[in-house]
Structure formats: C-alpha cells, structure tokens
Design a protein around this motif. Structure first.
Motif, PDB file in Angstrom:
ATOM      1  N   ALA A  80       0.834  -1.206   0.000  1.00  0.00           N
ATOM      2  CA  ALA A  80       0.000   0.000   0.000  1.00  0.00           C
ATOM      3  C   ALA A  80       0.866   1.252   0.000  1.00  0.00           C
ATOM      4  CB  ALA A  80      -0.931  -0.014   1.208  1.00  0.00           C
ATOM      5  N   LYS A  81       1.928   1.251   0.798  1.00  0.00           N
ATOM      6  CA  LYS A  81       2.802   2.423   0.876  1.00  0.00           C
ATOM      7  C   LYS A  81       3.504   2.665  -0.460  1.00  0.00           C
ATOM      8  CE  LYS A  81       6.324   2.154   3.641  1.00  0.00           C
ATOM      9  NZ  LYS A  81       7.090   2.109   4.908  1.00  0.00           N
ATOM     10  N   HIS A  82       3.924   1.596  -1.113  1.00  0.00           N
ATOM     11  CA  HIS A  82       4.588   1.739  -2.419  1.00  0.00           C
ATOM     12  C   HIS A  82       3.639   2.354  -3.446  1.00  0.00           C
ATOM     13  CE1 HIS A  82       6.993   0.844  -5.950  1.00  0.00           C
ATOM     14  NE2 HIS A  82       5.952   0.211  -6.470  1.00  0.00           N
ATOM     15  N   ILE A  83       2.386   1.940  -3.455  1.00  0.00           N
ATOM     16  CA  ILE A  83       1.415   2.476  -4.419  1.00  0.00           C
ATOM     17  C   ILE A  83       1.142   3.944  -4.131  1.00  0.00           C
ATOM     18  CG2 ILE A  83      -0.964   2.297  -5.254  1.00  0.00           C
ATOM     19  CD1 ILE A  83      -0.771  -0.714  -4.766  1.00  0.00           C
ATOM     20  N   PHE A  84       1.002   4.312  -2.869  1.00  0.00           N
ATOM     21  CA  PHE A  84       0.790   5.720  -2.507  1.00  0.00           C
ATOM     22  C   PHE A  84       1.985   6.582  -2.932  1.00  0.00           C
ATOM     23  CE2 PHE A  84      -2.510   4.524   0.787  1.00  0.00           C
ATOM     24  CZ  PHE A  84      -3.515   5.291   0.225  1.00  0.00           C
ATOM     25  N   ASN A  85       3.184   6.017  -2.932  1.00  0.00           N
ATOM     26  CA  ASN A  85       4.392   6.781  -3.274  1.00  0.00           C
ATOM     27  C   ASN A  85       4.710   6.756  -4.771  1.00  0.00           C
ATOM     28  OD1 ASN A  85       4.855   7.524  -0.628  1.00  0.00           O
ATOM     29  ND2 ASN A  85       6.222   5.816  -0.194  1.00  0.00           N
ATOM     30  N   THR A  86       3.941   5.996  -5.557  1.00  0.00           N
ATOM     31  CA  THR A  86       4.169   5.908  -7.003  1.00  0.00           C
ATOM     32  C   THR A  86       3.311   6.927  -7.726  1.00  0.00           C
ATOM     33  OG1 THR A  86       4.629   3.540  -6.801  1.00  0.00           O
ATOM     34  CG2 THR A  86       4.122   4.384  -9.010  1.00  0.00           C
ATOM     35  N   THR A  87       3.888   7.612  -8.698  1.00  0.00           N
ATOM     36  CA  THR A  87       3.124   8.602  -9.447  1.00  0.00           C
ATOM     37  C   THR A  87       1.965   7.942 -10.183  1.00  0.00           C
ATOM     38  OG1 THR A  87       3.257  10.306 -11.162  1.00  0.00           O
ATOM     39  CG2 THR A  87       4.642   8.386 -11.450  1.00  0.00           C
ATOM     40  N   THR A  88       0.850   8.640 -10.290  1.00  0.00           N
ATOM     41  CA  THR A  88      -0.373   8.080 -10.877  1.00  0.00           C
ATOM     42  C   THR A  88      -0.149   7.623 -12.310  1.00  0.00           C
ATOM     43  OG1 THR A  88      -1.583   9.676  -9.523  1.00  0.00           O
ATOM     44  CG2 THR A  88      -2.831   8.528 -11.215  1.00  0.00           C
ATOM     45  N   ALA A  89       0.666   8.347 -13.059  1.00  0.00           N
ATOM     46  CA  ALA A  89       0.890   8.025 -14.472  1.00  0.00           C
ATOM     47  C   ALA A  89       1.578   6.672 -14.662  1.00  0.00           C
ATOM     48  CB  ALA A  89       1.713   9.128 -15.141  1.00  0.00           C
ATOM     49  N   LYS A  90       2.126   6.087 -13.593  1.00  0.00           N
ATOM     50  CA  LYS A  90       2.790   4.795 -13.692  1.00  0.00           C
ATOM     51  C   LYS A  90       1.939   3.666 -13.114  1.00  0.00           C
ATOM     52  CE  LYS A  90       7.529   6.629 -13.571  1.00  0.00           C
ATOM     53  NZ  LYS A  90       8.835   6.586 -12.882  1.00  0.00           N
ATOM     54  N   LEU A  91       0.722   3.988 -12.682  1.00  0.00           N
ATOM     55  CA  LEU A  91      -0.155   2.992 -12.075  1.00  0.00           C
ATOM     56  C   LEU A  91      -1.193   2.505 -13.081  1.00  0.00           C
ATOM     57  CD1 LEU A  91      -0.810   4.655  -8.596  1.00  0.00           C
ATOM     58  CD2 LEU A  91       0.758   2.771  -9.095  1.00  0.00           C
ATOM     59  N   PHE A  92      -1.669   1.281 -12.870  1.00  0.00           N
ATOM     60  CA  PHE A  92      -2.728   0.703 -13.683  1.00  0.00           C
ATOM     61  C   PHE A  92      -3.946   0.436 -12.781  1.00  0.00           C
ATOM     62  CE2 PHE A  92       1.064  -0.190 -16.110  1.00  0.00           C
ATOM     63  CZ  PHE A  92       0.642  -0.042 -17.439  1.00  0.00           C
ATOM     64  N   PRO A  93      -5.130   0.216 -13.376  1.00  0.00           N
ATOM     65  CA  PRO A  93      -6.309  -0.085 -12.554  1.00  0.00           C
ATOM     66  C   PRO A  93      -6.094  -1.240 -11.592  1.00  0.00           C
ATOM     67  CG  PRO A  93      -6.993   0.396 -14.798  1.00  0.00           C
ATOM     68  CD  PRO A  93      -5.494   0.391 -14.802  1.00  0.00           C
ATOM     69  N   ARG A  94      -5.314  -2.241 -12.021  1.00  0.00           N
ATOM     70  CA  ARG A  94      -5.071  -3.381 -11.133  1.00  0.00           C
ATOM     71  C   ARG A  94      -4.305  -2.951  -9.878  1.00  0.00           C
ATOM     72  NH1 ARG A  94      -1.759  -4.238 -15.615  1.00  0.00           N
ATOM     73  NH2 ARG A  94       0.497  -4.037 -15.213  1.00  0.00           N
ATOM     74  N   ASP A  95      -3.463  -1.896  -9.990  1.00  0.00           N
ATOM     75  CA  ASP A  95      -2.725  -1.409  -8.822  1.00  0.00           C
ATOM     76  C   ASP A  95      -3.677  -0.789  -7.810  1.00  0.00           C
ATOM     77  OD1 ASP A  95      -0.155  -2.103  -9.839  1.00  0.00           O
ATOM     78  OD2 ASP A  95      -0.241  -0.354 -11.154  1.00  0.00           O
ATOM     79  N   LEU A  96      -4.689  -0.068  -8.306  1.00  0.00           N
ATOM     80  CA  LEU A  96      -5.658   0.538  -7.393  1.00  0.00           C
ATOM     81  C   LEU A  96      -6.519  -0.531  -6.735  1.00  0.00           C
ATOM     82  CD1 LEU A  96      -6.734   3.686  -9.432  1.00  0.00           C
ATOM     83  CD2 LEU A  96      -5.141   3.556  -7.540  1.00  0.00           C
ATOM     84  N   SER A  97      -6.872  -1.581  -7.496  1.00  0.00           N
ATOM     85  CA  SER A  97      -7.616  -2.690  -6.893  1.00  0.00           C
ATOM     86  C   SER A  97      -6.782  -3.351  -5.797  1.00  0.00           C
ATOM     87  CB  SER A  97      -7.986  -3.715  -7.966  1.00  0.00           C
ATOM     88  OG  SER A  97      -8.824  -3.141  -8.945  1.00  0.00           O
ATOM     89  N   LYS A  98      -5.483  -3.503  -6.073  1.00  0.00           N
ATOM     90  CA  LYS A  98      -4.588  -4.079  -5.072  1.00  0.00           C
ATOM     91  C   LYS A  98      -4.496  -3.162  -3.845  1.00  0.00           C
ATOM     92  CE  LYS A  98      -0.836  -5.837  -6.703  1.00  0.00           C
ATOM     93  NZ  LYS A  98       0.538  -5.985  -7.265  1.00  0.00           N
ATOM     94  N   LEU A  99      -4.463  -1.841  -4.078  1.00  0.00           N
ATOM     95  CA  LEU A  99      -4.386  -0.888  -2.963  1.00  0.00           C
ATOM     96  C   LEU A  99      -5.594  -1.019  -2.056  1.00  0.00           C
ATOM     97  CD1 LEU A  99      -3.192   1.605  -1.525  1.00  0.00           C
ATOM     98  CD2 LEU A  99      -4.417   3.034  -3.187  1.00  0.00           C
TER      99      LEU A  99
END
Length: 650
Positions: A80-99
């Motif tokens: 969760a901390k890694h996803i919060f610290n990753t810029t949105t432009a590098k995230l995919f919908p699956r990352d938000l589901s994982k979050l």
C-alpha cells in the motif's frame, strides 16, 4: 493540531500539514492535522500528493481524521505504501484494486462497524485525482471494489426537496432575444463543420486500420509463397521443417521480417487457421506490421491469421464505418448475416432486425443522399409499410470504403464457416480463445461495446459509444437535408417523428449552442461591468458591442440600493476578485435566498421590470451560480438540511 488558517496543504521533508475545518454548532474553526512523513515513509510525487492536490481544500475535520488514521495504519503495509508513493501516471487499474484490497486488510484490524465509511472516505479522495493512469484512464472511470460495502439508502431522504428552476417560464426571453447572434443558417454551418470534423477524424483512423490490414494480408500472402530465406539460421529452418519449435532465445536473433516469415511458415505447416494454435514468439518485434501497431497482446494470433480472419480491431473499424453510414442501432447491425446482404449491379443493401420491436430494417450504404419519400418504388412501398418494415430510400452504394469494409466482413465470415461452426450467424464475430493457453479458439461477437473503449484508447480517439455514432449520424442527416425531420425519421427507422425529435434534442441544441457559447459568456460579462459602472474596464470594441446589446440581463440603471450589504453586490463591485468563505451561515443564506426567488419571481418581475433587472437579477444570477457550486460540493448535505428546515416551517 494548530488553530491556524491555512489555504493549502503544506508538504515539508518531515511532515504533511493538512488544512482542515472543524465545525461545532454554527462555529467553524480552521485547524491543521499533521502526518509524520519520516515515521510513516510516505513521500511527495506519488498518488498521495496528486489525489490531495485535486481534492477540496480545506477538508472537513472528520475526513482528515479518517484519512490520517488509515494512512498511519497502511504505513506498515509495504504494498500500500509503495502504491501511494508511485506517481499516478505509472499505475494501472489493477494497482488501485490491489491498494483497496490491502487497505481492507488494514480496516479489518479496526473492529466495529465503521469500515465502510473509512473506505468510502479514501475513495472520495481517489476519484478526484485528475492525472490519468498509465493506460490513459481516469480513476473516477474505473470500478473501485472493496470488501467493506457502503450502505446505500433504500429511499430518498425526506429533506431532499425539489425546487423548480427559476427560469422555467422564460421571464427573460425579451432580454435574451436581444443578443446579436448569428442567424440560423450560419449556426447550422458551424454545427455541420463540428460534426464533419468529428466524422472525418473517426473515418481517418478506421481507414488507416483497414489500409494497413490490406497491406499485411498482401505481405503474408507473399511470404507464404516464398521459401524461408537463408538469413534464418539453418538449425531453426531444420527445426520448423521437422514440426518442432526451436528455443526462444534462437528466435530473438532474427530480424522482424524473418521472424514474421518464420511465423507464417509455421502457421501454414500447422494449419493454424483450422484451430491449431501456435504460440507467438517475440510478438513485440512484429508490431510494425500490424493493422493497429499498439494492439493488445492477445490480438497477436489474430493478426498473424489476417489472411483468413479479421482481427477484432479491423472488425471494430468496419462496424464504426457502417454505423456512421447507415445510422442503425448497434444491436440491429449485429443481426446482419450473409443471407441478408443483397448485391446487385449498383452495390449492396443490408437487412437487419430491430432489437426492441423485432421489425425488419433495410439500408443501402450511402453517403447521406438528399432523398425523399417519392424515391420509394411504388411496388415496394405499400407491402413494406403493411409488414411494419422500417426502410430507407433504396439509393445504392456511393462510399467505396464502406463497400470494402462490408466485403472484408463477408469474406471473413465465409472463411470462418469453412472451418468452424460459431453459434452466432453475424458477420461481426471475431476470434477469441476458449480458455487461456488453450490450443483452440472460437468466434463470437463478444462484448464489442466494452472493447470499443479500448479501441478508442489504442487509436487515440476521444472515447465514444456506438449510441453516439447513431446520434451523430442523425444530426448529420438532419442538417444535411435542411432540417428535414421526415427524412431523418426514415434514416433512423423510427415509427413516429416525435421519437426522432427526442433523438435530435438530446444533443443537437447543445451542439448548436457550443458554436456561440463563448461569444455569449463574453458579452454577458461585458454587460455586467457596463451596468455596474465599470465602463473603464471595457475597450472601444467591447463598449460598442455592449451598447448594441444593452438589454442583455443588465441594462444601465440607477435603481440599485446602495445601502444593502449583499455579497453579490460586493463581489460585482470588486470586479469579480473578492474571495469569500462559504460556511454554514452562507449556506443558510443561499438556501433562503434561492427559496425566496423561486417563490416570488413572478411578483418581482410584475412589480417593476427596470427595478427587477437592476436590483434583483444580478443577485439571482449570483445566487443560482453559488447554489450549483454548493449543491455538487462537499457541503451539499448541509444545503439540503437547510432547505428541509425552510420547507417544514412554511
């Protein structure tokens, strides 16, 4: 926490200070809630900063409390901390589901029954993030699922009171008609230009896909009739000749052209077009040949089999071209099969079944002919009307691209029928695999409307639906025929003209208005400053335009009350630059003022037109604008409570 007013959220190397508002009774106090960045490990530049930058500021004390509590809990979860610290432009919908899944685990440790409100709170901040994800999608457009379901109301709250629009009865029609707009013909031309540009952009993308597909088919045919070149290593050529596949690292040494040749050879030898699937090796090296270079990875096999079957990208392009041309519903077009495509010397006529009524619908491929009811042959008109046919004037094909698209689909379907027995008879089926890594595949229409979203993203087109194409075709026909509702009705296959009118009114008024909206808003602002004594803010051209349209909402008058302390008056006096805070007292005033004007507008107008436009109208416009801002913002519930209270007291 400090009781200091702060207009933005402040990031430093060690802390994040959130600007908040605490409400007790009618008293609002600015406070600051602090998140320890060093202890938690959060940092700037990631999803956390971007979603806070896009949300309201200041935020309510309760929202900030729930957010900080959840962030502190999630700080012990590395994912969760890694996803919060990753810029949105590098995230995919699956990352938000994982979050959300990991945040659910954090909430499980809370106990009690408040988890749904906490997950709803973090979703509130996430959906306001305006930075697109890595696939181009906005967070607000994707489904954010959680184990902790939010409790939905089963009925509307009692305080949700409907208030009629104060402009429903067109009290200002006289003033609005004084605007020096373009005449109807000029506006139609502007609207037609907007439509034609939209059609041209879509058509250009589809045409490019079909052209690249034709070139790919020619290329594959040429490779199929050519021996493997000596530039391919001998051991690889011997291996495929024996029917085996060499190691993957050997294929990586081959040029893209030879790699495509090798795949073509293996496909022919294995007769893959009959359902014997082979794995595509290093497909990323073959993108330059595809009809859509950045197609989805699962489309690779269908691209390699383009000689026999159309890839889904090409099928989708053909669907778009045909819908733009004949204006049918998507569901009706999908019923077209080989048996109801009629060919003659002048072209094709296709026949489908209307999804809602089961009626037969016919269409000839055209590019918007100027036809009328007299074009129907005498020997066909009566029979078809008796049987309930919805028929277009039978003018034949004039658009070569649509003809070519239809012929590609027909050959595609014939090839499928030679080797498979799909359940659907539609010519718009495309290749799918039965299960992942299965050697066999099947053909069906599938979820084509959902795939259209991916198609738009991959091609760079602004997202649209198949229904949008029907509306666009209707508007194009309507304007091309000089606003002939009967021809438009025939084009759409509607039984009654009033249904066609609803179709046109859904967006045609907005479309025509877009051409003049900026002009209207600019003129309105100039009239405001002219009427309130700010002539020095206008140049000579603006002043001349205002004098020509001086009945627009704010005509010059000296009837304004000078001693009234009204926020609308002070905002106008400040040339629109006066900032003000919206709290409970202001919301109470907005609700009361809105109710006053909705209940007494006729009386105010009848009491004196000049006094109405000079004193009340600026406040009405200001009040309505402010009401809409509050009604869609975080304080909407407060507004509804005040409205409910006023409704009960009356």
């Amino acid at each position: 926490m400090d009781s200091v007013e702060q207009t933005t959220h402040v990031w430093s190397k060690r802390t994040l200070k959130l600007s908040c508002i605490r409400t007790r009774g009618d008293v609002e106090t600015p406070v600051i809630r602090t998140l320890d960045l060093v202890g938690t490990g959060y940092r700037r530049g990631g999803l956390l900063e971007e979603m806070l930058a896009s949300s309201e500021c200041p935020i309510s004390y309760l929202r900030s409390y729930k957010l900080v509590r959840l962030l502190n809990g999630a700080a012990h979860d590395p994912v969760a901390k890694h996803i919060f610290n990753t810029t949105t432009a590098k995230l995919f919908p699956r990352d938000l589901s994982k979050l959300l899944s990991h945040l659910d685990d954090v909430l499980d440790g809370y106990g009690g029954i408040t988890q749904s409100s906490d997950i709803g709170n973090i979703r509130h901040f996430l959906v306001q993030c305006r930075t697109p994800l890595a696939d181009g999608e906005l967070i607000k457009n994707i489904k954010l699922s959680s184990r902790h379901k939010e409790v939905r109301r089963t009925k509307a709250p009692e305080h949700d009171v409907y208030v009629n629009d104060i402009f429903d009865e067109n009290f200002l029609a006289k003033e609005l008609t004084s605007i020096d707009f373009d005449d109807l013909a000029e506006r139609d031309e502007k609207a037609k230009a907007i439509l034609q540009k939209s059609v041209a952009e879509t058509r250009a993308v589809c045409e490019q896909i079909i052209t690249r597909h034709d070139k790919l088919v020619e290329h594959l045919e040429r490779l199929s009739n050519t021996e493997l070149p000596k530039s391919i290593p001998t051991r690889i050529r011997y291996a495929v000749a024996r029917g085996s596949l060499p190691r993957r690292n050997f294929w990586g040494q081959i040029s893209p052209e030879d790699l495509l040749h090798l795949h073509t050879y293996v496909i022919d030898k294995a007769k893959s077009h009959q359902g014997h699937r082979i794995p595509a090796i290093f497909p990323e090296k073959l993108n330059q040949f595809w009809s859509l270079p950045n197609c989805l990875r699962q489309e690779t096999t269908s691209m390699l089999l383009s000689r026999h079957y159309l890839p889904r990208t090409v099928v989708t392009a053909c669907v778009i071209l045909l819908l733009d041309n004949i204006g049918w519903n998507w569901a009706t077009l999908m019923t077209v099969n080989l048996e109801n495509i009629i060919e003659d010397d002048s072209g094709y006529t296709i026949q489908g079944v209307k999804h809602k009524t089961g009626q037969i619908q016919k269409a000839a491929l055209t590019d918007l002919p100027e036809a009328d009811d007299n074009d129907l042959p005498d020997d066909e008109e009566e029979d078809e009307l008796e049987e309930g046919f919805s028929t277009l004037p039978p003018k034949k094909v004039t658009d070569p691209l649509c003809v070519h698209a239809l012929e590609l689909l027909m050959q595609h379907r014939r090839n499928i029928d030679d080797n498979f027995k799909p359940k659907s008879n539609s010519i718009f089926v495309s290749m799918r695999f039965a299960i992942r890594n299965s050697p066999t595949f099947l053909f069906d229409v599938g979820k084509l409307p959902e795939y259209l979203k991916k198609f738009c993203r991959l091609t760079g087109l602004e997202e649209f639906s198949f229904s949008d194409l029907r509306h666009r075709a209707a508007h194009t026909r309507y304007l091309a025929t000089g606003r002939d509702i009967v021809q438009t009705q025939l084009f759409l296959g509607h039984a009654a003209a009033d249904v066609t009118t609803v179709y046109l009114n859904s967006t045609i008024i907005r479309l025509l208005g877009e051409a003049n909206l900026l002009k209207y808003v600019t003129l309105l602002s100039d009239c405001v400053f002219y009427a309130t004594g700010r002539k020095d803010k206008l140049d000579a051209k603006q002043l001349a335009r205002v004098k020509k349209n001086n009945l627009l909402l704010f005509p010059p008058s000296t009837l304004e009350d000078k001693g009234v302390d009204c926020v609308a008056d002070r905002w106008v006096d400040s040339f629109g630059k006066m900032p003000f805070r919206i709290g409970k007292p202001e919301i109470a005033h907005i609700a009361l003022q809105y109710r006053l004007y909705t209940r007494n507008l006729p009386a105010l107008v009848q009491a004196g037109h000049e006094r109405f436009v000079a004193r009340h109208l600026p406040r009405i416009v200001f009040c309505c604008a402010l009401y809409q801002v509050v009604a869609i913002g975080p304080l909407a519930q407060e507004l509804k409570r005040f409205e409910a209270g006023y409704a009960k007291s009356s």
